[in-house]
Design a protein around this motif. Sequence first.
Motif, PDB file in Angstrom:
ATOM      1  N   VAL A 393      -6.564   3.566   5.918  1.00  0.00           N
ATOM      2  CA  VAL A 393      -5.860   2.614   6.781  1.00  0.00           C
ATOM      3  C   VAL A 393      -4.972   1.706   5.944  1.00  0.00           C
ATOM      4  O   VAL A 393      -3.789   1.496   6.265  1.00  0.00           O
ATOM      5  N   LYS A 394      -5.532   1.211   4.845  1.00  0.00           N
ATOM      6  CA  LYS A 394      -4.769   0.313   3.982  1.00  0.00           C
ATOM      7  C   LYS A 394      -3.512   1.031   3.470  1.00  0.00           C
ATOM      8  O   LYS A 394      -2.403   0.500   3.525  1.00  0.00           O
ATOM      9  N   LEU A 395      -3.721   2.252   2.995  1.00  0.00           N
ATOM     10  CA  LEU A 395      -2.602   3.035   2.455  1.00  0.00           C
ATOM     11  C   LEU A 395      -1.516   3.253   3.505  1.00  0.00           C
ATOM     12  O   LEU A 395      -0.337   3.004   3.275  1.00  0.00           O
ATOM     13  N   ALA A 400       3.680   2.469   5.581  1.00  0.00           N
ATOM     14  CA  ALA A 400       4.540   2.285   6.753  1.00  0.00           C
ATOM     15  C   ALA A 400       5.362   1.026   6.609  1.00  0.00           C
ATOM     16  O   ALA A 400       6.557   1.011   6.915  1.00  0.00           O
ATOM     17  N   PHE A 401       4.748  -0.042   6.118  1.00  0.00           N
ATOM     18  CA  PHE A 401       5.468  -1.303   5.990  1.00  0.00           C
ATOM     19  C   PHE A 401       6.624  -1.177   5.003  1.00  0.00           C
ATOM     20  O   PHE A 401       7.756  -1.556   5.296  1.00  0.00           O
ATOM     21  N   PRO A 458       0.792   2.287 -16.797  1.00  0.00           N
ATOM     22  CA  PRO A 458       0.300   3.583 -16.339  1.00  0.00           C
ATOM     23  C   PRO A 458      -0.341   3.426 -14.972  1.00  0.00           C
ATOM     24  O   PRO A 458      -1.168   2.543 -14.760  1.00  0.00           O
ATOM     25  N   LEU A 459       0.068   4.274 -14.032  1.00  0.00           N
ATOM     26  CA  LEU A 459      -0.394   4.077 -12.653  1.00  0.00           C
ATOM     27  C   LEU A 459      -1.458   5.083 -12.242  1.00  0.00           C
ATOM     28  O   LEU A 459      -2.027   4.965 -11.167  1.00  0.00           O
ATOM     29  N   TYR A 460      -1.729   6.095 -13.061  1.00  0.00           N
ATOM     30  CA  TYR A 460      -2.658   7.124 -12.602  1.00  0.00           C
ATOM     31  C   TYR A 460      -4.014   6.523 -12.251  1.00  0.00           C
ATOM     32  O   TYR A 460      -4.565   5.717 -12.990  1.00  0.00           O
ATOM     33  N   GLY A 461      -4.522   6.930 -11.116  1.00  0.00           N
ATOM     34  CA  GLY A 461      -5.814   6.439 -10.681  1.00  0.00           C
ATOM     35  C   GLY A 461      -5.723   5.130  -9.920  1.00  0.00           C
ATOM     36  O   GLY A 461      -6.700   4.665  -9.352  1.00  0.00           O
ATOM     37  N   SER A 462      -4.507   4.552  -9.881  1.00  0.00           N
ATOM     38  CA  SER A 462      -4.401   3.282  -9.164  1.00  0.00           C
ATOM     39  C   SER A 462      -3.981   3.549  -7.719  1.00  0.00           C
ATOM     40  O   SER A 462      -3.380   4.583  -7.392  1.00  0.00           O
ATOM     41  N   PHE A 463      -4.318   2.601  -6.887  1.00  0.00           N
ATOM     42  CA  PHE A 463      -3.950   2.681  -5.482  1.00  0.00           C
ATOM     43  C   PHE A 463      -2.438   2.544  -5.335  1.00  0.00           C
ATOM     44  O   PHE A 463      -1.822   3.148  -4.456  1.00  0.00           O
ATOM     45  N   ALA A 464      -1.855   1.760  -6.243  1.00  0.00           N
ATOM     46  CA  ALA A 464      -0.406   1.525  -6.182  1.00  0.00           C
ATOM     47  C   ALA A 464       0.378   2.830  -6.257  1.00  0.00           C
ATOM     48  O   ALA A 464       1.411   2.987  -5.600  1.00  0.00           O
ATOM     49  N   LEU A 465      -0.108   3.778  -7.037  1.00  0.00           N
ATOM     50  CA  LEU A 465       0.598   5.054  -7.171  1.00  0.00           C
ATOM     51  C   LEU A 465       0.641   5.781  -5.825  1.00  0.00           C
ATOM     52  O   LEU A 465       1.660   6.360  -5.444  1.00  0.00           O
ATOM     53  N   LEU A 466      -0.483   5.739  -5.093  1.00  0.00           N
ATOM     54  CA  LEU A 466      -0.519   6.378  -3.773  1.00  0.00           C
ATOM     55  C   LEU A 466       0.486   5.714  -2.836  1.00  0.00           C
ATOM     56  O   LEU A 466       1.215   6.375  -2.098  1.00  0.00           O
ATOM     57  N   LEU A 468       3.160   4.050  -3.675  1.00  0.00           N
ATOM     58  CA  LEU A 468       4.510   4.346  -4.142  1.00  0.00           C
ATOM     59  C   LEU A 468       4.974   5.720  -3.657  1.00  0.00           C
ATOM     60  O   LEU A 468       6.029   5.856  -3.035  1.00  0.00           O
ATOM     61  N   ILE A 469       4.144   6.730  -3.901  1.00  0.00           N
ATOM     62  CA  ILE A 469       4.582   8.079  -3.559  1.00  0.00           C
ATOM     63  C   ILE A 469       4.684   8.239  -2.038  1.00  0.00           C
ATOM     64  O   ILE A 469       5.608   8.871  -1.524  1.00  0.00           O
ATOM     65  N   GLY A 470       3.755   7.612  -1.323  1.00  0.00           N
ATOM     66  CA  GLY A 470       3.804   7.680   0.147  1.00  0.00           C
ATOM     67  C   GLY A 470       5.084   7.052   0.667  1.00  0.00           C
ATOM     68  O   GLY A 470       5.769   7.610   1.523  1.00  0.00           O
ATOM     69  N   ALA A 471       5.417   5.871   0.129  1.00  0.00           N
ATOM     70  CA  ALA A 471       6.607   5.165   0.603  1.00  0.00           C
ATOM     71  C   ALA A 471       7.864   5.984   0.330  1.00  0.00           C
ATOM     72  O   ALA A 471       8.752   6.080   1.179  1.00  0.00           O
ATOM     73  N   VAL A 472       7.929   6.605  -0.841  1.00  0.00           N
ATOM     74  CA  VAL A 472       9.113   7.400  -1.161  1.00  0.00           C
ATOM     75  C   VAL A 472       9.170   8.642  -0.277  1.00  0.00           C
ATOM     76  O   VAL A 472      10.195   8.984   0.288  1.00  0.00           O
TER      77      VAL A 472
END
Lengths: 597, 372
Positions: A393-395, A400-401, A458-466, A468-472
């Motif tokens: 949900v958070k992701l 979406a935002f 380095p973003l691997y394993g971070s929520f931020a990476l998910l 980022l890729i989702g937004a793009v």
Amino acid sequence: MNLRNRFKSFIRKPHNIILVTMAVVLVYLTVIPLFTIIMDTFKVHSSELMRIKGSQVGDLTLYHWKQVLFNPANSGKIFYEPFMNTMGISAGTCLFAILVGGLFAWLVTRTDIRYKNLISTLFIFPYIMPSWTLAMAWLNFFKNDLVGGVPGFFTSLTGISTPDWFAYGPFPIVIVLGMHYAPFAYILIGGILRNMDANLEEAALILKANRFKIMWKVTIPIVLPAMLSTFLLVFSSAMSAFAVPAFLGTPVRYQVLTTQMFRTLNGLNPGYGYLMALIMILIGVFILAMNQKIIGKRRSYTTITGKSSNISLIRLKAIRTPLSVLLMAMILLVCILPLVSFAVESFIMEPGNYSLTNFTTQFWIGSGSPQIANGEPGIFRNSSIYTGFFNSVKLSVLVAFIAGTLGILAGYAIVKRKNSRLSTAVNNLAFFPYLMPSMAFGAIYLSMFAARRGFIPPLYGSFALLVLIGAVKYLPFASRSGVSAMHQLSNEIEEAGTIMGISWFKRMTKIIIPIQKTSFLSGYLLPFISCMRELSLFILLVTPSTRILTTMLFQYNEKGWNQYANAINLMIVGIVVLSNVIVNKVTGASVDKGIGG
Amino acid sequence: MPEIRLKNITKKFGKFLAVDNLNLNINDREFVTLLGPSGCGKTTTLRMIAGLETPTEGEIWIDNKLVFSSEQGIDVSPDKRDVGFLFQNYALWPHMTVYKNIAFGLENLKWKKDKVEERVIELLQMLKIEEFSGRYPSELSGGQQQRVAIARTLATGPKVLFMDEPLSNLDAKLRMEMRTELKRLHVETDSTFVYVTHDQLEAMTLSSKICMLKEGLLQQFDPPLEVYHNPGNAFVADFVGSPNINLLEVTGNNTNLDEVLLNCKELELMYTPVSSSLTVQENQKLLLGIRPEDITIEEGGKLKGIVYSTLPSGMETIVKIDFNGIILTSVVFRGTDFQVGKEIAVNFHENRYILFDAENGKNMGQGELSAL
């Protein structure tokens, strides 16, 4: 005018700043990954050291190209066979989707069939639901004893064992993907049929052409561009579908490019995977170019949209009621029955046994016992499922935002400076992620952001990476609806505010966004729903702490813990459908508005 | 007081030259129309003065203040130029009521609430739309929307008002009514109006000065009647006036002292310039401009022709007359009609027939005309 003054007047306009910023960021996030993919097809990766003798990580090599494309002994199994399978499946899916979607669209817009509203609402469901929903339902119903374990409903109830070709492989994949993308065709073709000037058909009627002739000579040529456009869009989507072939093809070792990519990227030959990804991207670009050509021609057709829409509907007479009931039954079968099957499966202790005594609530509220699924507690008591749920949900909300907001800004700036090279470039850049197969995109981000890059840690394993890729990845949906919303808005509406000294921020928040809020909201809704049900984009990037519902579902399914997989699927479908219905009821925004563009 | 000056204004869109080195002085309280066919750069010019478009070269002064200069890198934003703009399709904000549409700009200037209300009511009364104050734009007719748009533009009391074909979306009758209204507003608001139109009748009836443009180039900048009677070139002559001016392709030769003999097929006319003398080369190609109302139909006229067609409209009758294959248009006032095919005679009584150079279209002079 000298350069300094030109620059000064250029950056004073907000849309120029947005365009330049977006161009830079999108080049970094979409074009550089593309180059990384190309480079990766020529590089030795650490897991390939054993195969490519005497090489070091990072060495340049033609090994991948040779093995995948030019080795008579191997290339067939590695690449050509999955490639042909992908092409076949995509083409079959397109035909199925257009046939079913087009037929429904025609029945709803041109005949006096009953339950029109209900049909149009429910028909969109298969697209809103995750694509593997129907695949899992298929397995729930038609699984045979090939994979071991227990057979599905059908065999349990009738005792007839389904043949392998029916239960697994290309046949069910085409049916399931076709049903999933049929709404696409329904929306695109239905939109044209609805907007088509009825006078065109009436004119033919007055010239004493019969119904069939009108259909053949007038209606079909007019919807033909929409059909071709649907064909190409569905083709490129079907090509990058991963979950459905993974669910239905793997039991009979039926490989397509995406499943092959998953194996190689995750396994010993990432170089193969990158090469396949590159080929898929190229096909995608080619398809998009063709689509643009067709859409360009289509304009001459869409300008004929008129006001009169009171075409006399074709009377179905005696078959009206039976046909209506049949259609409703089909839709219910596709939309509701899968959900029922998930619900049932999640309550069964021993799979395949549908007697009442076998029902249990163990997998929902049980505390877990060592004999069942390694003591995994029931859904409602399972902390890792809660983690996955909240992460999902958070992701989705964050993606979406970000995507939705960027989509509005992109749409604003692109339309504001339309016909300039910069605006065309940003428009294409913002659409480019759509062509990237999700899995390959994930793989690239994995390698790109594993190490520190400039000021980005380095973003691997971070929520931020998910995020980022989702937004793009979902920016294309949002920017499409942003662009089409801004196109409908005359430039003067904003200028009227500019001349009164209303600031840019206030013009956006008080004038532009309120006027087009429905379209803009669709730009938020589509990324949310897509993200909620996305698997292949995230599957290579999640770690236990960032797990989301879809990847958990995939893992449970791989382990054969069907009840959990079914329960999670039910949850995902529930969230997606519910959020769609709520947003639709409250604001009038809907998914179909987003697809059309 | 607001005076608008354009110096060497040029605007390019890529390679396309929209406005070419335009110089213009608009005086205080003038009602200037920018007139020309579509694509002549009139809307671009207006938008550049308002600040909605950035010129490629040149300077713009409003009220003795430099608001744009390509040299000095000055580009004052539209809201700081103290101008109002009335858009072609009104550009009313569809999500706001009439009241809110008018009040929004004032609220943005942080006016007090009661002050805003006072001003909005004043404008609503001035434009006779009080009863619609609570409605949304979509619930109004075209004419009512136009009035709201005017009220919104006037709200902040701009000293200069720009209008981009504001009446083109209205039906003929309403357009007439709004023209009267606009002219009255010009007097009432005591401000400078700059008005874009492609309708020559609108330009003629409304403005105190017409700025005639063609393909980005200024053709003429004069009061309407001057433009009508003494057009700078054949293009202007042809664009202004309805029915169109008769432009006759003739060859000219100087005869006698300063008279010019004009030949067109079998037709021979003697032309006497009224101002200075006129020298033409031998058999020079010329265009003779005759306004339809300057051809008088009367018995015993020197030139005889046959009625080709008539268009009686009650107030006037447009008659096309065939003189041996040369068809000229004439206007007769009061409701008379003529029988097609009947013989008819005309005379040329005025002293404002114009000769143009056929090559460059330039006005060579005015004069008298008589048939031989």
